[in-house]
Design an enzyme around this catalytic site. Structure first.
Site, PDB file in Angstrom:
ATOM      1  N   GLN A   1       0.842  -1.202   0.000  1.00  0.00           N
ATOM      2  CA  GLN A   1       0.000   0.000   0.000  1.00  0.00           C
ATOM      3  C   GLN A   1       0.878   1.254   0.000  1.00  0.00           C
ATOM      4  O   GLN A   1       1.904   1.297   0.663  1.00  0.00           O
ATOM      5  CB  GLN A   1      -0.876  -0.032   1.259  1.00  0.00           C
ATOM      6  CG  GLN A   1      -2.005   0.962   1.260  1.00  0.00           C
ATOM      7  CD  GLN A   1      -3.024   0.641   2.351  1.00  0.00           C
ATOM      8  OE1 GLN A   1      -3.074  -0.481   2.839  1.00  0.00           O
ATOM      9  NE2 GLN A   1      -3.814   1.616   2.724  1.00  0.00           N
TER      10      GLN A   1
ATOM     11  N   ARG B   1      -8.899  -8.583   3.960  1.00  0.00           N
ATOM     12  CA  ARG B   1      -7.853  -7.931   4.772  1.00  0.00           C
ATOM     13  C   ARG B   1      -8.070  -6.422   4.815  1.00  0.00           C
ATOM     14  O   ARG B   1      -7.995  -5.792   5.868  1.00  0.00           O
ATOM     15  CB  ARG B   1      -6.490  -8.258   4.144  1.00  0.00           C
ATOM     16  CG  ARG B   1      -5.272  -7.656   4.838  1.00  0.00           C
ATOM     17  CD  ARG B   1      -4.035  -8.030   4.018  1.00  0.00           C
ATOM     18  NE  ARG B   1      -2.772  -7.758   4.687  1.00  0.00           N
ATOM     19  CZ  ARG B   1      -2.047  -6.669   4.512  1.00  0.00           C
ATOM     20  NH1 ARG B   1      -2.478  -5.727   3.687  1.00  0.00           N
ATOM     21  NH2 ARG B   1      -0.898  -6.504   5.139  1.00  0.00           N
TER      22      ARG B   1
ATOM     23  N   GLN C   1       1.178 -12.026   9.976  1.00  0.00           N
ATOM     24  CA  GLN C   1       1.739 -10.828   9.322  1.00  0.00           C
ATOM     25  C   GLN C   1       1.103  -9.511   9.776  1.00  0.00           C
ATOM     26  O   GLN C   1       1.777  -8.500   9.909  1.00  0.00           O
ATOM     27  CB  GLN C   1       1.609 -10.987   7.805  1.00  0.00           C
ATOM     28  CG  GLN C   1       2.439 -10.002   7.003  1.00  0.00           C
ATOM     29  CD  GLN C   1       1.687  -9.467   5.801  1.00  0.00           C
ATOM     30  OE1 GLN C   1       0.585  -8.942   5.929  1.00  0.00           O
ATOM     31  NE2 GLN C   1       2.288  -9.583   4.632  1.00  0.00           N
TER      32      GLN C   1
ATOM     33  N   SER D   1       4.451  -6.398   2.756  1.00  0.00           N
ATOM     34  CA  SER D   1       3.150  -6.268   3.423  1.00  0.00           C
ATOM     35  C   SER D   1       2.034  -6.836   2.531  1.00  0.00           C
ATOM     36  O   SER D   1       2.013  -8.025   2.235  1.00  0.00           O
ATOM     37  CB  SER D   1       2.910  -4.803   3.807  1.00  0.00           C
ATOM     38  OG  SER D   1       1.745  -4.657   4.589  1.00  0.00           O
ATOM     39  N   LEU D   2       1.136  -5.979   2.061  1.00  0.00           N
ATOM     40  CA  LEU D   2       0.093  -6.402   1.123  1.00  0.00           C
ATOM     41  C   LEU D   2       0.686  -7.199  -0.041  1.00  0.00           C
ATOM     42  O   LEU D   2       0.096  -8.168  -0.532  1.00  0.00           O
ATOM     43  CB  LEU D   2      -0.631  -5.160   0.591  1.00  0.00           C
ATOM     44  CG  LEU D   2      -1.353  -5.269  -0.755  1.00  0.00           C
ATOM     45  CD1 LEU D   2      -2.583  -6.135  -0.610  1.00  0.00           C
ATOM     46  CD2 LEU D   2      -1.701  -3.900  -1.289  1.00  0.00           C
TER      47      LEU D   2
ATOM     48  N   HIS E   1       0.731  -3.455  11.098  1.00  0.00           N
ATOM     49  CA  HIS E   1       1.808  -4.315  11.605  1.00  0.00           C
ATOM     50  C   HIS E   1       2.160  -4.006  13.062  1.00  0.00           C
ATOM     51  O   HIS E   1       3.327  -3.924  13.428  1.00  0.00           O
ATOM     52  CB  HIS E   1       3.038  -4.243  10.691  1.00  0.00           C
ATOM     53  CG  HIS E   1       2.723  -4.644   9.296  1.00  0.00           C
ATOM     54  ND1 HIS E   1       2.451  -5.943   8.930  1.00  0.00           N
ATOM     55  CD2 HIS E   1       2.554  -3.905   8.161  1.00  0.00           C
ATOM     56  CE1 HIS E   1       2.151  -5.999   7.643  1.00  0.00           C
ATOM     57  NE2 HIS E   1       2.198  -4.778   7.154  1.00  0.00           N
TER      58      HIS E   1
END
Length: 295
Positions: A9, A113, A247, A88-89, A198
């Site tokens: 993102q 998510r 995660q 991440s994503l 996170h």
């Protein structure tokens, strides 16, 4: 060895994917399939929406995922990953690219998510900040001195040496930024994000996403996927699921992912998706390897 990496993102921009849609039949087919799965025309927002529309977490995450995965698939025979990773994503994109998740299941999980994270962000006002110019250990030390229950500030994204993003409650982030500047940080910049990604503040989103991940088929990937939670290669489907669930509340160990990929033979990194953020990070981690976008 060829590694393919996928952004997270923040890389989004209005117009992303339009060239692919207009000029590649496979891309058009996959974008239209995505519109059908999501129940709205995300392509309209991606191609012609406003920055504000695109910045909504529930739009941004599937949009970046779609651009990344479709870009990779449209490479044809040139797309032969020997290892993958995503920031991440981007880890969901990496898993689809490696064949561990189907395109449809990957998109459904990314949307789930995004919705879960949006809810968690609205429930607890929180943020992130980029710390530039300090060793990771010093950032960890300062965060640990402030962090406590109800006043969260933790390292969240290990992007490259000298750049670490912290995550937590707004007041705790502000205090940490001041202390880190006093400790010698060149910059401590609050980021324009919806919440403390996170970090433990994403626990409600993790709980919600866990059920969706557990109900989704994950196959053994065609090549190792280096996952964010430990930076290590994974090929076992059960391990991949466990790491994917962890995660959301764990740091993104991107520096470690890249270092381990290089140690395992990667010398050519292709970033698939919008922007060039990962290419810049990889160059700061190791100047010797070739990092580039799709030719």
């Amino acid at each position: 060895m060829k590694a393919f990496v996928f952004p997270g993102q923040g890389a989004q921009f209005v117009g992303m994917g339009k060239d692919l849609y207009d000029n590649n039949p496979l891309a058009k087919e996959l974008f239209e399939k995505a519109n059908e799965i999501l129940g709205y025309r995300i392509t309209d927002i991606m191609f012609e929406g406003t920055d504000e529309d695109l910045r909504q977490t529930k739009v941004t995450q599937p949009a970046v995922f779609l651009h990344s995965v479709i870009s990779a698939f449209c490479m044809g025979d040139a797309f032969k990953p020997e290892m993958t990773a995503g920031h991440s994503l981007g880890e969901f994109s990496a898993l689809v690219a490696a064949g561990a998740l189907s395109f449809e299941d990957g998109l459904k999980l990314v949307y789930a998510r995004a919705m879960a994270m949006q809810k968690a962000c609205e429930a607890a006002p929180s943020t992130m900040a980029a710390i530039i110019g300090l060793p990771d250990e010093k950032v960890e030390e300062v965060c640990a001195s402030i962090n406590k229950e109800g006043y969260v500030v933790i390292p969240a994204n290990y992007n490259n040496p000298g750049q670490l993003v912290i995550s937590g409650n707004i007041e705790a982030i502000n205090e940490a930024c001041e202390k880190l500047k006093e400790a010698g940080a060149k910059r401590a910049l609050p980021l324009k994000v919806g919440g403390a990604f996170h970090s433990p503040l994403m626990q409600p989103a993790k709980d919600e996403l866990q059920a969706a991940i557990e109900a989704t088929e994950v196959k053994a990937p065609k090549c190792p996927v280096y996952q964010n939670v430990d930076g290590k290669p994974h090929t076992d489907a059960a391990e991949i699921k466990t790491n994917l669930i962890a995660q959301l509340t764990s740091p993104v160990r991107w520096t470690q992912c890249v270092q381990n990929m290089i140690a395992d033979g990667a010398d050519d990194f292709t970033e698939c998706g919008p922007g060039k953020a990962l290419q810049g990070m990889i160059a700061k981690i190791n100047k010797e390897v070739n990092a580039h976008g799709i030719a």
